[in-house]
Write a protein that holds these residues in place. Structure first.
Motif, PDB file in Angstrom:
ATOM      1  N   VAL A 198       0.914  -1.265   0.089  1.00 14.48           N
ATOM      2  CA  VAL A 198       0.138  -0.055   0.018  1.00 14.48           C
ATOM      3  C   VAL A 198       0.861   1.241  -0.079  1.00 14.48           C
ATOM      4  CG1 VAL A 198      -1.736   1.312   1.515  1.00 14.48           C
ATOM      5  CG2 VAL A 198      -2.192  -0.875   0.948  1.00 14.48           C
ATOM      6  N   GLY A 199       1.767   1.416   0.872  1.00 13.15           N
ATOM      7  CA  GLY A 199       2.880   2.437   0.914  1.00 13.15           C
ATOM      8  C   GLY A 199       3.406   2.580  -0.393  1.00 13.15           C
ATOM      9  N   GLY A 200       3.765   1.455  -1.067  1.00 10.61           N
ATOM     10  CA  GLY A 200       4.367   1.827  -2.409  1.00 10.61           C
ATOM     11  C   GLY A 200       3.460   2.009  -3.415  1.00 10.61           C
ATOM     12  N   GLY A 201       2.004   2.071  -3.349  1.00  8.09           N
ATOM     13  CA  GLY A 201       1.068   2.354  -4.240  1.00  8.09           C
ATOM     14  C   GLY A 201       0.669   1.209  -5.033  1.00  8.09           C
TER      15      GLY A 201
ATOM     16  N   VAL B 130      -4.206  -0.813  -3.150  1.00 12.93           N
ATOM     17  CA  VAL B 130      -5.142   0.226  -2.494  1.00 12.93           C
ATOM     18  C   VAL B 130      -6.104  -0.233  -1.426  1.00 12.93           C
ATOM     19  CG1 VAL B 130      -6.937   2.120  -3.074  1.00 12.93           C
ATOM     20  CG2 VAL B 130      -5.101   1.546  -4.637  1.00 12.93           C
ATOM     21  N   PRO B 131      -6.112   0.030  -0.316  1.00 15.31           N
ATOM     22  CA  PRO B 131      -7.109  -0.578   0.625  1.00 15.31           C
ATOM     23  C   PRO B 131      -8.561  -0.362   0.471  1.00 15.31           C
ATOM     24  CG  PRO B 131      -5.935   1.176   1.692  1.00 15.31           C
ATOM     25  CD  PRO B 131      -5.388   0.763   0.264  1.00 15.31           C
TER      26      PRO B 131
ATOM     27  N   GLY C 269     -11.752  -0.801   2.493  1.00 15.44           N
ATOM     28  CA  GLY C 269     -12.352  -1.306   3.709  1.00 15.44           C
ATOM     29  C   GLY C 269     -11.531  -2.545   4.439  1.00 15.44           C
ATOM     30  N   GLU C 270     -11.834  -3.708   4.595  1.00 13.73           N
ATOM     31  CA  GLU C 270     -10.965  -4.676   4.955  1.00 13.73           C
ATOM     32  C   GLU C 270     -10.309  -5.428   3.890  1.00 13.73           C
ATOM     33  OE1 GLU C 270     -10.259  -5.624   8.212  1.00 13.73           O
ATOM     34  OE2 GLU C 270     -11.374  -3.656   8.733  1.00 13.73           O
ATOM     35  N   ALA C 271     -10.175  -4.912   2.609  1.00 14.94           N
ATOM     36  CA  ALA C 271      -9.921  -5.693   1.761  1.00 14.94           C
ATOM     37  C   ALA C 271      -9.134  -4.835   0.574  1.00 14.94           C
ATOM     38  CB  ALA C 271     -10.820  -6.129   0.634  1.00 14.94           C
ATOM     39  N   TYR C 272      -8.064  -5.378  -0.295  1.00 15.82           N
ATOM     40  CA  TYR C 272      -6.997  -4.779  -1.269  1.00 15.82           C
ATOM     41  C   TYR C 272      -7.231  -4.807  -2.681  1.00 15.82           C
ATOM     42  CZ  TYR C 272      -4.787  -4.292   3.497  1.00 15.82           C
ATOM     43  OH  TYR C 272      -4.736  -3.987   4.710  1.00 15.82           O
ATOM     44  N   LEU C 273      -7.279  -4.020  -3.303  1.00 13.30           N
ATOM     45  CA  LEU C 273      -7.308  -3.891  -4.736  1.00 13.30           C
ATOM     46  C   LEU C 273      -6.122  -3.532  -5.518  1.00 13.30           C
ATOM     47  CD1 LEU C 273     -10.743  -1.796  -5.229  1.00 13.30           C
ATOM     48  CD2 LEU C 273     -10.227  -4.343  -5.241  1.00 13.30           C
ATOM     49  N   LEU C 274      -5.548  -3.783  -6.882  1.00 11.09           N
ATOM     50  CA  LEU C 274      -4.446  -3.349  -7.292  1.00 11.09           C
ATOM     51  C   LEU C 274      -4.476  -1.891  -7.372  1.00 11.09           C
ATOM     52  CD1 LEU C 274      -4.164  -6.100 -10.220  1.00 11.09           C
ATOM     53  CD2 LEU C 274      -3.117  -6.055  -7.881  1.00 11.09           C
ATOM     54  N   GLY C 275      -3.445  -1.373  -7.187  1.00 13.48           N
ATOM     55  CA  GLY C 275      -3.156   0.126  -7.517  1.00 13.48           C
ATOM     56  C   GLY C 275      -2.924   0.192  -9.090  1.00 13.48           C
ATOM     57  N   PRO C 276      -2.817   1.731  -9.379  1.00 15.68           N
ATOM     58  CA  PRO C 276      -2.430   1.867 -10.810  1.00 15.68           C
ATOM     59  C   PRO C 276      -1.609   1.096 -11.158  1.00 15.68           C
ATOM     60  CG  PRO C 276      -2.556   3.919  -9.324  1.00 15.68           C
ATOM     61  CD  PRO C 276      -2.615   2.879  -8.608  1.00 15.68           C
TER      62      PRO C 276
END
Length: 85
Positions: free
Chosen positions: A62-65, A68-69, A71-78
């Motif tokens: 997440v810190g590296g982009g 992307v958080p 809620g309680e899940a994560y999606l791919l960033g750009p």
């Protein structure tokens, strides 16, 4: 070099990630390709890593982009590349 340029470069180079970060990222990507947000529990199950390790990797990604958080899940960033699994 501008800060934004450095960030863009680091996102493009997956060789900069540790093996553990890469395993967590790939698990999240596989779930996202299936139109599912990635949860800590699913990633832990897919990778066999301890939950604490998965959470640490997710924070790093997440810190590296890269992720992307949501809620309680994560999606791919750009990103500008396709995925196929």
């Amino acid at each position: 070099m501008r800060e934004r340029d450095r960030d863009d470069e680091s996102l493009e180079d997956t060789q900069e990630m540790s093996g553990t970060d890469l395993a967590v990222y790939e698990a999240a990507a596989a779930l996202n390709v299936a139109d599912r947000p990635a949860t800590v529990g699913e990633i832990t199950g897919m990778t066999g890593l301890p939950e604490e390790t998965v959470r640490h990797c997710l924070d790093s990604l997440v810190g590296g982009g890269r992720l992307v958080p949501r809620g309680e899940a994560y999606l791919l960033g750009p990103h500008d590349w396709g995925l196929s699994y």
